[in-house]
Design a protein around this motif. Sequence first.
Motif, PDB file in Angstrom:
ATOM      1  N   ASN A  71       0.878  -4.464  -3.739  1.00 34.95           N
ATOM      2  CA  ASN A  71       0.562  -4.254  -2.335  1.00 34.95           C
ATOM      3  C   ASN A  71      -0.223  -5.453  -1.856  1.00 34.95           C
ATOM      4  OD1 ASN A  71      -1.589  -3.429  -0.209  1.00 34.95           O
ATOM      5  ND2 ASN A  71       0.025  -1.908   0.019  1.00 34.95           N
ATOM      6  N   GLN A  86      -1.530   4.513   0.853  1.00 34.39           N
ATOM      7  CA  GLN A  86      -0.223   5.118   1.097  1.00 34.39           C
ATOM      8  C   GLN A  86       0.811   4.626   0.097  1.00 34.39           C
ATOM      9  OE1 GLN A  86      -0.070   7.560   3.465  1.00 34.39           O
ATOM     10  NE2 GLN A  86       1.893   8.029   2.491  1.00 34.39           N
ATOM     11  N   THR A  87       0.642   3.399  -0.378  1.00 31.60           N
ATOM     12  CA  THR A  87       1.552   2.881  -1.399  1.00 31.60           C
ATOM     13  C   THR A  87       1.505   3.747  -2.649  1.00 31.60           C
ATOM     14  OG1 THR A  87       1.353   0.601  -0.606  1.00 31.60           O
ATOM     15  CG2 THR A  87       2.058   0.898  -2.886  1.00 31.60           C
ATOM     16  N   LEU A  89       0.539   6.941  -2.743  1.00 27.99           N
ATOM     17  CA  LEU A  89       1.055   8.267  -2.402  1.00 27.99           C
ATOM     18  C   LEU A  89       2.571   8.262  -2.277  1.00 27.99           C
ATOM     19  CD1 LEU A  89      -1.636   9.334   0.243  1.00 27.99           C
ATOM     20  CD2 LEU A  89      -1.565   9.861  -2.198  1.00 27.99           C
ATOM     21  N   ASP A  90       3.108   7.213  -1.671  1.00 28.93           N
ATOM     22  CA  ASP A  90       4.562   7.131  -1.517  1.00 28.93           C
ATOM     23  C   ASP A  90       5.270   6.933  -2.853  1.00 28.93           C
ATOM     24  OD1 ASP A  90       4.325   7.416   1.207  1.00 28.93           O
ATOM     25  OD2 ASP A  90       4.542   5.284   1.657  1.00 28.93           O
ATOM     26  N   THR A  91       4.618   6.190  -3.765  1.00 30.37           N
ATOM     27  CA  THR A  91       5.262   5.859  -5.042  1.00 30.37           C
ATOM     28  C   THR A  91       5.111   6.962  -6.076  1.00 30.37           C
ATOM     29  OG1 THR A  91       4.757   3.519  -4.612  1.00 30.37           O
ATOM     30  CG2 THR A  91       5.442   4.103  -6.844  1.00 30.37           C
ATOM     31  N   TRP A  92       3.892   7.524  -6.177  1.00 26.60           N
ATOM     32  CA  TRP A  92       3.629   8.509  -7.232  1.00 26.60           C
ATOM     33  C   TRP A  92       3.071   9.844  -6.734  1.00 26.60           C
ATOM     34  CZ3 TRP A  92       1.618   3.371  -8.555  1.00 26.60           C
ATOM     35  CH2 TRP A  92       2.500   2.649  -9.375  1.00 26.60           C
ATOM     36  N   GLY A  93       2.856   9.968  -5.441  1.00 26.11           N
ATOM     37  CA  GLY A  93       2.444  11.244  -4.887  1.00 26.11           C
ATOM     38  C   GLY A  93       0.979  11.591  -4.971  1.00 26.11           C
TER      39      GLY A  93
END
Length: 325
Positions: A71, A86-87, A89-93
């Motif tokens: 990132n 957010q990176t 959260l988007d990648t691994w939740g």
Amino acid sequence: MDKITFEDRVAVVTGAGNGLGRDYALELARRGAKVVVNDLGGSGSGEGASASAAQAVVEEIRAAGGEAVANTNSVATREGGAAVIQTALDTWGKIDILISNAGFLRNNRFEDLTDEQIDPIINVHLKAAFYVGQPAYRAMRAAGYGRILFTGSASAMFGHAWQANYAAGKGAMLGLSNVVALEGSAYGIQSNVMLPTASSRLEAEMTPGFMEIPQFAKSFEKADFSIAEGRVVPEFNTPLALYLVSEACTATHGVYSSNCGRYARVRICAAEGWVSPAGDVPPTLEDIASHFGQIEELGDYSEPMTPYDEFTSAVKAARKQGVLA
């Protein structure tokens, strides 16, 4: 002791393209963490940007069999900080660990510091800790677990000439982390500050001009560096940093120093001090002057966890000194 691992944990490390952050990210990944490697790719003075630094660390992690994503958002803006988290959260939740490490230097005498030397330093150290820390905290609170490590500095806790801007930003980490630790205690979130010591590319931003201050120069010239050889490197800081963000660590609301392989808690405490006579009449200026030696003496001391703990400490001192029955 069982080996400490970070299996199934997701970590975000800011400023992870070089130096301390890079080593933190690599070791987290070696021990099983999924890592967001954040780095704007700027210089040691915060100039420029490049994706290559973060991507190189990601490629090194992946080559060793680990999981990582890069990132390159700036943590010095609210939008950038949110994008970093957010990176994850988007990648691994989820996000379990945040190491707020990004930063740079712009040194000058206190009286000569310009807004261009003050504002970016405060932004990248203090404001970034909010911009990345807040969205990370929200996600951790929802999950009921989190570990946050803010990077402070001995330059702030003890003082370093020509670094008033940097020290102000880093010193603020203490207050921020203490509040995060207190609020986070209700939600399984721990927060601490670490004061690392390591040679890095930031040294290029430090000039010997600060040696113009006699007291500072004397401290530098008299310092015993006999333990430092081969130990002022990022790798000597990584074990403490990773322990503080591990599930094995239960410590929170603390400040910890890492210096050449010596690891120690650094405390802010209140001395017993002097208690003015009973009643509602404040002491005079001369009363303070005549008791200043007692006010300064450490002697018995307390370590308040909150401002309200200090009231209890004051009562204890008053009773000890015969002011209260």
